[in-house]
Design a protein around this motif. Sequence first.
Motif, mmCIF file in Angstrom:
data_model
loop_
_atom_site.group_PDB
_atom_site.id
_atom_site.type_symbol
_atom_site.label_atom_id
_atom_site.label_comp_id
_atom_site.label_asym_id
_atom_site.label_seq_id
_atom_site.Cartn_x
_atom_site.Cartn_y
_atom_site.Cartn_z
ATOM 1 N N GLY A 144 0.837 -1.195 0.000
ATOM 2 C CA GLY A 144 0.000 0.000 0.000
ATOM 3 C C GLY A 144 0.865 1.234 0.000
ATOM 4 O O GLY A 144 2.098 1.168 0.055
ATOM 5 N N VAL A 145 0.224 2.379 -0.058
ATOM 6 C CA VAL A 145 0.946 3.653 -0.095
ATOM 7 C C VAL A 145 0.212 4.664 0.774
ATOM 8 O O VAL A 145 -1.025 4.676 0.836
ATOM 9 C CB VAL A 145 1.091 4.156 -1.551
ATOM 10 N N VAL A 146 0.980 5.499 1.462
ATOM 11 C CA VAL A 146 0.436 6.570 2.292
ATOM 12 C C VAL A 146 0.889 7.903 1.705
ATOM 13 O O VAL A 146 2.095 8.145 1.569
ATOM 14 C CB VAL A 146 0.922 6.458 3.750
ATOM 15 N N PHE A 147 -0.061 8.750 1.352
ATOM 16 C CA PHE A 147 0.237 10.129 0.962
ATOM 17 C C PHE A 147 0.055 10.987 2.210
ATOM 18 O O PHE A 147 -1.022 11.001 2.804
ATOM 19 C CB PHE A 147 -0.706 10.607 -0.139
ATOM 20 N N ILE A 148 1.089 11.713 2.590
ATOM 21 C CA ILE A 148 1.015 12.453 3.841
ATOM 22 C C ILE A 148 1.788 13.757 3.724
ATOM 23 O O ILE A 148 2.782 13.847 2.988
ATOM 24 C CB ILE A 148 1.556 11.586 5.006
ATOM 25 N N THR A 149 1.333 14.770 4.411
ATOM 26 C CA THR A 149 2.008 16.063 4.401
ATOM 27 C C THR A 149 3.025 16.138 5.532
ATOM 28 O O THR A 149 2.789 15.641 6.641
ATOM 29 C CB THR A 149 1.009 17.223 4.526
ATOM 30 N N GLY A 150 4.162 16.760 5.243
ATOM 31 C CA GLY A 150 5.147 17.003 6.279
ATOM 32 C C GLY A 150 4.995 18.358 6.920
ATOM 33 O O GLY A 150 5.789 18.739 7.782
ATOM 34 N N HIS A 151 3.969 19.103 6.495
ATOM 35 C CA HIS A 151 3.748 20.468 6.985
ATOM 36 C C HIS A 151 2.701 20.442 8.084
ATOM 37 O O HIS A 151 1.579 19.975 7.873
ATOM 38 C CB HIS A 151 3.282 21.360 5.841
ATOM 39 N N ASN A 152 3.052 20.925 9.251
ATOM 40 C CA ASN A 152 2.119 20.962 10.373
ATOM 41 C C ASN A 152 1.238 22.195 10.310
ATOM 42 O O ASN A 152 1.710 23.282 9.966
ATOM 43 C CB ASN A 152 2.867 20.981 11.708
ATOM 44 N N HIS A 153 -0.028 22.033 10.641
ATOM 45 C CA HIS A 153 -0.907 23.186 10.805
ATOM 46 C C HIS A 153 -0.470 23.940 12.052
ATOM 47 O O HIS A 153 -0.170 23.332 13.086
ATOM 48 C CB HIS A 153 -2.361 22.722 10.939
ATOM 49 N N PRO A 154 -0.375 25.263 11.984
ATOM 50 C CA PRO A 154 0.078 26.038 13.151
ATOM 51 C C PRO A 154 -0.696 25.671 14.411
ATOM 52 O O PRO A 154 -1.928 25.593 14.405
ATOM 53 C CB PRO A 154 -0.194 27.485 12.731
#
Length: 253
Positions: A144-154
């Motif tokens: 499988g694959v996970v698409f994820i952001t490395g940017h945190n919401h403030p």
Amino acid sequence: MTAPSANGSCTLVGAGPGDPELLTLKALKAIQAATVLLVDDLVSDAILALAPPGARIVYVGKRGGCKSTPQAHIEALMVAAVREGETVVRLKGGDPFIFGRGGEEVQHLAGAGIAVQVVNGITAGLAGMTLLGAPLTHRRHAHGVVFITGHNHPGEAGTDWRRLGATARDARLTLVIYMGIASCARIQRELLDALPAHTPAAVIQHVSLPQQRHAVTTLGALQETIAREGLASPSVIVIGDVVRGIHAVRAGA
């Protein structure tokens, strides 16, 4: 609730990673029919050249670490243009529903009584690996694959990379990290609690554009490689055994 103009419409269009030949036919038709285009920073000039000569192009870029157009302002522009009878295209890099805030915009316009069409685009994480000849899933190497952001919401703690790394290890998942360059040190450090340092990794910058460049490395050397190669945003980081496929393609070329 105010009803929109009978003649106005709004379509969220995924422009893909930048190469106009990767647009879907439906995306091309929407762009060519637009009277107003609200455009993100990552949409290439080659794609904007497909818009009708009389169309009004409004740049509403949103980039991490840079001066950005407030989301509320973008949504207000969309509503106003539709109510003025315009054929509005909200043109986004990649796919509107993968870190494109498309869900927020659809919800806002629905609250204003405006129906929205969404046209998917090829997301950079998929296109980048494909252009290097490697998959994101493989029946022997990645289930499988996970698409994820490395940017945190403030104000938020962000992703628990240690836990995600353990899940990726146990379930044999590929990690595709968007907007992860600025947070690379933390991402690398926490993933190394669960994944071995020799886990393959790749960083792909400017996916599908003439200036595309990439580096293949390991999780243990990820931050060092990014610094040495001068890789910067916009880039995607791919971590997992499927990255070995890049070497296989290069060796067979």
